[in-house]
Design a protein around this motif. Sequence first.
Motif, PDB file in Angstrom:
ATOM      1  N   ILE A 162       0.854  -1.193   0.000  1.00 47.29           N
ATOM      2  CA  ILE A 162       0.000   0.000   0.000  1.00 47.29           C
ATOM      3  C   ILE A 162       0.891   1.246   0.000  1.00 47.29           C
ATOM      4  N   PHE A 163       0.590   2.190  -0.887  1.00 47.03           N
ATOM      5  CA  PHE A 163       1.408   3.393  -1.075  1.00 47.03           C
ATOM      6  C   PHE A 163       2.835   3.047  -1.507  1.00 47.03           C
ATOM      7  N   GLY A 164       3.019   1.829  -2.044  1.00 48.71           N
ATOM      8  CA  GLY A 164       4.337   1.398  -2.485  1.00 48.71           C
ATOM      9  C   GLY A 164       5.270   1.028  -1.350  1.00 48.71           C
ATOM     10  N   ILE A 165       4.721   0.849  -0.138  1.00 43.17           N
ATOM     11  CA  ILE A 165       5.536   0.543   1.045  1.00 43.17           C
ATOM     12  C   ILE A 165       5.351  -0.921   1.425  1.00 43.17           C
ATOM     13  N   TYR A 166       6.469  -1.573   1.689  1.00 45.57           N
ATOM     14  CA  TYR A 166       6.410  -2.966   2.119  1.00 45.57           C
ATOM     15  C   TYR A 166       6.896  -3.067   3.570  1.00 45.57           C
ATOM     16  N   GLU A 167       8.039  -3.660   3.790  1.00 44.77           N
ATOM     17  CA  GLU A 167       8.550  -3.819   5.149  1.00 44.77           C
ATOM     18  C   GLU A 167       8.888  -2.459   5.776  1.00 44.77           C
ATOM     19  N   ILE A 168       8.600  -2.333   7.074  1.00 43.09           N
ATOM     20  CA  ILE A 168       8.868  -1.089   7.802  1.00 43.09           C
ATOM     21  C   ILE A 168      10.008  -1.346   8.790  1.00 43.09           C
ATOM     22  N   ALA A 169      10.938  -0.413   8.886  1.00 45.99           N
ATOM     23  CA  ALA A 169      12.052  -0.549   9.833  1.00 45.99           C
ATOM     24  C   ALA A 169      11.502  -0.712  11.250  1.00 45.99           C
ATOM     25  N   TYR A 170      12.218  -1.497  12.070  1.00 46.59           N
ATOM     26  CA  TYR A 170      11.724  -1.844  13.411  1.00 46.59           C
ATOM     27  C   TYR A 170      11.362  -0.626  14.269  1.00 46.59           C
ATOM     28  N   PRO A 171      12.234   0.382  14.397  1.00 45.11           N
ATOM     29  CA  PRO A 171      11.870   1.542  15.236  1.00 45.11           C
ATOM     30  C   PRO A 171      10.609   2.252  14.728  1.00 45.11           C
ATOM     31  N   LEU A 172      10.504   2.394  13.407  1.00 41.25           N
ATOM     32  CA  LEU A 172       9.330   3.040  12.825  1.00 41.25           C
ATOM     33  C   LEU A 172       8.085   2.179  13.024  1.00 41.25           C
ATOM     34  N   SER A 173       8.268   0.879  12.962  1.00 45.67           N
ATOM     35  CA  SER A 173       7.169  -0.047  13.194  1.00 45.67           C
ATOM     36  C   SER A 173       6.595   0.115  14.601  1.00 45.67           C
TER      37      SER A 173
END
Length: 211
Positions: free
Chosen positions: A124-135
Motif C-alpha cells: 500500500i502506497f508502495g511501502i512494504y517492510e517497515i524498519a523496526y523503530p518506525l514499526s
Amino acid sequence: LSLVLFLISLLGTLITIRSIISIARSKHLFDEPSEVRKIHISRTPNLGGVGMYCTFIFSIALIIPNNLVDYLNSFIAGSMIIFSIGLKDDLIGLGATKKFIAQIFAALIIAYIGDVRISSFHGIFGIYEIAYPLSILLTVFVNIFIYNSFNLIDGVDGLAGSLGLIGSLTFATCFYLTGAMGDFLLCVGFAAVLIGFLYYNISPAKTFMGD
C-alpha cells in the motif's frame, strides 16, 4: 471451545453489568449529559466497561490455552493500564497528560514486549517492510488513536459497542480463515462481551462503557 468462550463471556457480561448499574445508581456514579456529542438527556451510569473488562479477562484466562496466544501476558498487562486510568478518570478525573503518558506505556508493552506491531504495508502506497523503530512508533500511534476514538464516541447510544462488534467479528472471520485460532478466540470472546454490553447500551442506554 469458541462456543463455550462465547457463552461465558456473554452471560458473564449480562450478569456483571446488571450488578454494576445497580451499584452505580446507589453510589450516584453517573455520566452527565453535558457534551454536544452525547444524545442522552438523563444521568446515566458510565461504568459498563468495568463489567466488560473483568468478564473478558476472566473468560480468556479460563478458556484460551496459553500456547495459542503467545502475546497474551503483554496484552493483559497493557490492557490493565488502560483499564486502570480509565476507571480513575471516570471516578475522580485524570489530566490529559497523565492519560496520554499511560496510553503510550500501554501501547509500548503491546508493540515492544508483546511484538504485536504493524511491520509491513504489503505494498500500500508502495511501502512494504517497515524498519523496526518506525514499526514500533507507528503501532503505538495507531493504538493511541483507537483508544481515544472509542472513548470519544462512547457517549452516543449503541455507537461504540456496535462499531466494536463489527470490528471484532470482522477480525474473527479473518483470523479463522488464516488459521490464527488464538486471535480468533480473543475476538469471539470480545464480540460476546460487546453483545452483552449492547443489551444495556442500545437506546435508551442504561449504561455506557466509560473511559
